[in-house]
Scaffold this active site. Structure first.
Site, mmCIF file in Angstrom:
data_model
loop_
_atom_site.group_PDB
_atom_site.id
_atom_site.type_symbol
_atom_site.label_atom_id
_atom_site.label_comp_id
_atom_site.label_asym_id
_atom_site.label_seq_id
_atom_site.Cartn_x
_atom_site.Cartn_y
_atom_site.Cartn_z
ATOM 1 N N ARG A 90 8.490 -91.868 -9.057
ATOM 2 C CA ARG A 90 7.074 -91.546 -8.987
ATOM 3 C C ARG A 90 6.200 -92.374 -9.908
ATOM 4 N NH1 ARG A 90 9.556 -87.353 -7.558
ATOM 5 N NH2 ARG A 90 10.857 -87.939 -9.275
ATOM 6 N N LYS A 148 18.927 -110.728 -21.119
ATOM 7 C CA LYS A 148 19.380 -111.950 -21.807
ATOM 8 C C LYS A 148 19.095 -111.869 -23.296
ATOM 9 C CE LYS A 148 17.922 -114.771 -17.855
ATOM 10 N NZ LYS A 148 16.913 -115.760 -17.471
ATOM 11 N N ARG A 189 7.634 -98.257 -19.216
ATOM 12 C CA ARG A 189 8.546 -97.142 -19.499
ATOM 13 C C ARG A 189 9.757 -97.701 -20.222
ATOM 14 N NH1 ARG A 189 10.498 -92.438 -15.522
ATOM 15 N NH2 ARG A 189 8.431 -91.767 -16.122
ATOM 16 N N HIS A 242 4.674 -88.809 -22.779
ATOM 17 C CA HIS A 242 4.437 -89.234 -21.395
ATOM 18 C C HIS A 242 2.976 -88.898 -21.063
ATOM 19 C CE1 HIS A 242 4.997 -90.274 -17.319
ATOM 20 N NE2 HIS A 242 6.120 -89.646 -17.044
HETATM 21 C C1 NCD Z 1 9.466 -87.059 -15.973
HETATM 22 C C2 NCD Z 1 9.856 -88.116 -16.972
HETATM 23 O O1 NCD Z 1 10.201 -89.227 -16.607
HETATM 24 O O2 NCD Z 1 9.792 -87.783 -18.149
HETATM 25 N N1 NCD Z 1 9.333 -87.557 -14.681
HETATM 26 C C3 NCD Z 1 8.130 -88.097 -14.311
HETATM 27 O O3 NCD Z 1 7.660 -89.036 -14.875
HETATM 28 N N2 NCD Z 1 7.480 -87.478 -13.333
HETATM 29 C C4 NCD Z 1 10.299 -85.854 -16.037
HETATM 30 C C5 NCD Z 1 11.776 -85.973 -15.906
HETATM 31 O O4 NCD Z 1 12.322 -87.062 -15.711
HETATM 32 O O5 NCD Z 1 12.418 -84.932 -15.988
#
Ligand code: NCD
Length: 312
Positions: A52, A81, A102, A130
């Site tokens: 997502r 690398k 991320r 997040h």
């Molecule tokens: C979450 C995450 O990556 O922290 N997912 C997301 O971004 N919708 C929650 C999860 O992975 O449990």
């Protein structure tokens, strides 16, 4: 000055609300926004699995008329690398105008921001924060309850490693009349650092006991990848399961949120309950990220002719 979104408080409360308002404007009239980011480019640097969050940032940029480049995992980038974060960022900022990153290591996007002269969006750093998920969670709460203050929220599941929980709880401390229920096994409690002074909260291990008090139930997955061993994880797998029986104990107006992906913590029968809001969150995610990208790129809202963030 380059603005980043690394943790929720990088935006003031007023800025956060302007982003949510802009998300509503985009939702109401997407055509007005379809070219606002023309000739701008987003780079998605994903060093950790995602469905997502990556696709949502990419779709958001495309719906604003912009371009997208990037990689979906560390092993297809030069990190494999041995390239340092500093060098990766130096390179990417030549190609792109904004980065969504991320990373499995807490603090990695914060480090990257030190070297970056383009905005960085933290799309999840380890078990830490997040903040874009928080924006979409807040947008969903506002739509469901009509307000962001004076409600009771229960966070259930893995509160220790759940970064979405940390960021949302932190953000909600800026609003009045919020009561928190932290529902988890003893070992997966909310980190002390996330419990701030003046927070009105209860810690419990019983979802059944808490559910009747809640306006929002925020379910989470046990974060398998953050446990030291598979055995450790298996101790907690399946510890909370929200099903039709438990939903009978909840208020008729409660909303169930979940950042997804779900494993087994919400049974499919709950999906048809009008209180289930987790698929609605996906839609919110797209509009909120469109609004956020516009804000950080310093674009004007064509509806108001104004910038979204305050001058720094
Ligand atoms: C979450 C995450 O990556 O922290 N997912 C997301 O971004 N919708 C929650 C999860 O992975 O449990």
């Amino acid at each position: 000055m380059t603005r980043h979104l690394l943790q929720p408080f990088d935006l003031s409360r007023a800025e956060t609300e302007r982003i949510l308002d802009l998300a509503s404007s985009i939702e109401a009239d997407p055509a007005l926004y379809q070219d606002v980011a023309a000739r701008k480019r987003l780079a998605t640097l994903f060093y950790e699995a995602s469905t997502r969050t990556r696709l949502s940032h990419e779709t958001a940029m495309q719906k604003l008329g912009g371009d997208v480049i990037g990689f979906p995992s560390a092993d297809v980038s030069s990190v494999s690398k041995g390239e340092t974060m500093e060098d990766t960022v130096r390179v990417i900022q030549v190609y792109a105008d904004i980065i969504a990153m991320r990373h499995p290591t807490a603090g990695a996007p914060m480090l990257a921001a030190k070297y970056s002269n383009i905005p960085i969006i933290n799309a999840g750093d380890g078990g830490n924060e997040h903040p874009t998920q928080t924006l979409l969670d807040m947008h969903t709460i506002k739509k469901r309850l009509g307000r962001l203050d004076n409600f009771t929220i229960g966070f259930c599941g893995d509160l220790k490693y759940g970064r979405t929980v940390h960021s949302l709880a932190k953000s909600l401390t800026r609003y009045t009349g919020i009561k928190f229920y932290f529902i988890s096994p003893e070992e997966l409690r909310m980190p002390k650092a996330c419990i701030t002074e003046g927070m009105d909260y209860v810690e419990t291990d019983s979802l059944e006991d808490a559910i009747g008090n809640l306006d929002i139930l925020y379910m989470t997955r046990i974060q398998q990848e953050r446990f030291a061993s598979p055995e450790e994880y298996l101790k907690f797998k399946g510890v909370y399961i929200l099903d039709g029986e438990k939903m009978k104990l909840a208020k008729p107006t409660m909303a169930v949120l979940h950042p997804l992906p779900r494993v087994d913590e919400i049974t499919p029968e709950v999906d048809d309950d009008p209180r289930a809001a987790y698929f609605e969150q996906i839609q919110s995610g797209l509009h909120v990220r469109m609004a956020l990208i516009m804000a950080l790129l310093g674009l004007k809202d064509p509806k108001t002719g104004k910038h979204i963030l305050d001058e720094q």
